[in-house]
Design a protein around this motif. Sequence first.
Motif, PDB file in Angstrom:
ATOM      1  N   ASN A  14      28.188 -14.678  21.026  1.00 19.36           N
ATOM      2  CA  ASN A  14      27.836 -15.363  22.271  1.00 19.36           C
ATOM      3  C   ASN A  14      29.085 -15.921  22.950  1.00 19.36           C
ATOM      4  N   TYR A  17      31.027 -13.564  25.087  1.00 20.05           N
ATOM      5  CA  TYR A  17      30.469 -13.428  26.440  1.00 20.05           C
ATOM      6  C   TYR A  17      30.805 -14.662  27.283  1.00 20.05           C
ATOM      7  N   GLN A  20      34.019 -15.062  29.201  1.00 19.93           N
ATOM      8  CA  GLN A  20      34.153 -14.309  30.444  1.00 19.93           C
ATOM      9  C   GLN A  20      33.357 -14.918  31.592  1.00 19.93           C
ATOM     10  N   SER A 138      22.187 -18.226  28.280  1.00 23.96           N
ATOM     11  CA  SER A 138      22.370 -17.692  26.936  1.00 23.96           C
ATOM     12  C   SER A 138      21.319 -18.322  26.024  1.00 23.96           C
ATOM     13  N   CYS A 172      20.821  -8.821  22.186  1.00 25.08           N
ATOM     14  CA  CYS A 172      21.823  -8.534  21.164  1.00 25.08           C
ATOM     15  C   CYS A 172      21.287  -9.074  19.838  1.00 25.08           C
ATOM     16  N   LEU A 186      20.873 -12.731  26.903  1.00 25.47           N
ATOM     17  CA  LEU A 186      21.680 -13.201  28.039  1.00 25.47           C
ATOM     18  C   LEU A 186      20.978 -12.778  29.324  1.00 25.47           C
ATOM     19  N   GLU A 188      21.616 -12.745  33.400  1.00 24.88           N
ATOM     20  CA  GLU A 188      22.548 -12.931  34.514  1.00 24.88           C
ATOM     21  C   GLU A 188      21.754 -12.925  35.823  1.00 24.88           C
TER      22      GLU A 188
END
Length: 193
Positions: A14, A17, A20, A138, A172, A186, A188
């Motif tokens: 996690n 990710y 970023q 998340s 995931c 996740l 977005e």
Amino acid sequence: MIKAKYLTKVIDINKLYLEQIINEGDIVVDATMGNGYDTTYLAKKVGKNGFVYSFDVQEQAIQSTSKKLEKEGLSSRVKLILDGHENMDKYIDKEISCVVFNLGYLPRAKHMITTKPNTTIKAIENSLKLLKPHGVISLAIYTGHEGGLEEKNHVYNFVKNLNQSEFNVLECKFINQINNPPELILIEKKKEY
């Protein structure tokens, strides 16, 4: 920058990710404060110009997290809120970049106090409304406790029905581990919603 040597923990993956996604100066949320590890990580990540809202329903979580933040000199970047994550919209009126959830129970505490499907779904709905475009939610989902599988099923049913023109949803998980390994979702936000 976080570097994962091994793919053994969902929380480490996690963070790969999150590295970023979260930038200095961002406003972020730890929806499940727990013992304060994510809150502390987020406070470091957003820097002195960013801010973290952190929620938990247990006084023990507030105390533990407060000590960690004081020790690290990060208290001024964080608001610790003794309330359920489903009420985040009562405390936050700004766009946020990221919301982190670790669903389940507070480690080293009473395991009968857990996140619940109805409040978690409401918290996700509120998070989606507060999230800025390209912001991310998340969700680390732990199922090895009573009610954990039910909560996971509710979360999956909710997120798989999000409109793909408005949201990207990524799953995931470890498929060869025993004893109910946690799973990561996740979300977005693509654009205004």
